[in-house]
Design a protein around this motif. Sequence first.
Motif, PDB file in Angstrom:
ATOM      1  N   ALA A  28     -10.712   3.055   7.072  1.00  0.00           N
ATOM      2  CA  ALA A  28      -9.899   3.879   7.970  1.00  0.00           C
ATOM      3  C   ALA A  28      -9.264   3.022   9.060  1.00  0.00           C
ATOM      4  CB  ALA A  28     -10.759   4.992   8.590  1.00  0.00           C
ATOM      5  N   CYS A  29     -10.027   2.085   9.612  1.00  0.00           N
ATOM      6  CA  CYS A  29      -9.490   1.177  10.643  1.00  0.00           C
ATOM      7  C   CYS A  29      -8.327   0.373  10.084  1.00  0.00           C
ATOM      8  CB  CYS A  29     -10.572   0.236  11.149  1.00  0.00           C
ATOM      9  SG  CYS A  29     -11.844   1.010  12.143  1.00  0.00           S
ATOM     10  N   ALA A  37       0.192   6.881   9.541  1.00  0.00           N
ATOM     11  CA  ALA A  37      -0.245   8.143   8.940  1.00  0.00           C
ATOM     12  C   ALA A  37      -1.041   8.972   9.947  1.00  0.00           C
ATOM     13  CB  ALA A  37      -1.100   7.874   7.704  1.00  0.00           C
ATOM     14  N   LEU A  38      -0.999  10.272   9.788  1.00  0.00           N
ATOM     15  CA  LEU A  38      -1.795  11.171  10.622  1.00  0.00           C
ATOM     16  C   LEU A  38      -3.274  10.843  10.463  1.00  0.00           C
ATOM     17  CD1 LEU A  38      -0.056  14.581   9.845  1.00  0.00           C
ATOM     18  CD2 LEU A  38       0.216  13.167  11.888  1.00  0.00           C
ATOM     19  N   PHE A  44      -9.101  11.495   5.238  1.00  0.00           N
ATOM     20  CA  PHE A  44      -9.156  11.918   3.836  1.00  0.00           C
ATOM     21  C   PHE A  44      -9.024  10.721   2.903  1.00  0.00           C
ATOM     22  CE2 PHE A  44      -7.442  16.303   5.123  1.00  0.00           C
ATOM     23  CZ  PHE A  44      -8.714  16.847   5.166  1.00  0.00           C
ATOM     24  N   ASP A  45      -8.104   9.814   3.199  1.00  0.00           N
ATOM     25  CA  ASP A  45      -7.898   8.637   2.355  1.00  0.00           C
ATOM     26  C   ASP A  45      -9.118   7.722   2.332  1.00  0.00           C
ATOM     27  OD1 ASP A  45      -5.344   9.572   1.808  1.00  0.00           O
ATOM     28  OD2 ASP A  45      -4.328   8.093   3.076  1.00  0.00           O
ATOM     29  N   GLY A  75      -1.770   0.016  19.442  1.00  0.00           N
ATOM     30  CA  GLY A  75      -0.633   0.231  20.338  1.00  0.00           C
ATOM     31  C   GLY A  75       0.198   1.440  19.991  1.00  0.00           C
ATOM     32  N   GLN A  76      -0.418   2.434  19.365  1.00  0.00           N
ATOM     33  CA  GLN A  76       0.337   3.628  18.986  1.00  0.00           C
ATOM     34  C   GLN A  76      -0.105   4.817  19.776  1.00  0.00           C
ATOM     35  OE1 GLN A  76      -0.180   4.029  14.772  1.00  0.00           O
ATOM     36  NE2 GLN A  76       1.039   2.246  14.331  1.00  0.00           N
TER      37      GLN A  76
END
Length: 76
Positions: A28-29, A37-38, A44-45, A75-76
């Motif tokens: 996930a990281c 992506a959300l 989920f992925d 940075g998002q």
Amino acid sequence: MSQFSRVFRREQGQSFKQFVLGYRIDRACEQMRRSPALLKQVGFDAGFRDLAYFSRAFRRRMGLSPSGYRAARCGQ
């Protein structure tokens, strides 16, 4: 405890469940760093089907929520 579980814990220093959870969070990281992506899609992925569990497990392992991690590291 099964033979597999005993050998895995002895060799890896953690249970198989902890190993898989760590692998999913690491995945996930990586996705958060590569993709906008959300966060629910990231969870989920990475193999989480319960977003609340994803958030709790992520915070426990990384010390930040998934959104906090993304903001601090990406940075998002």
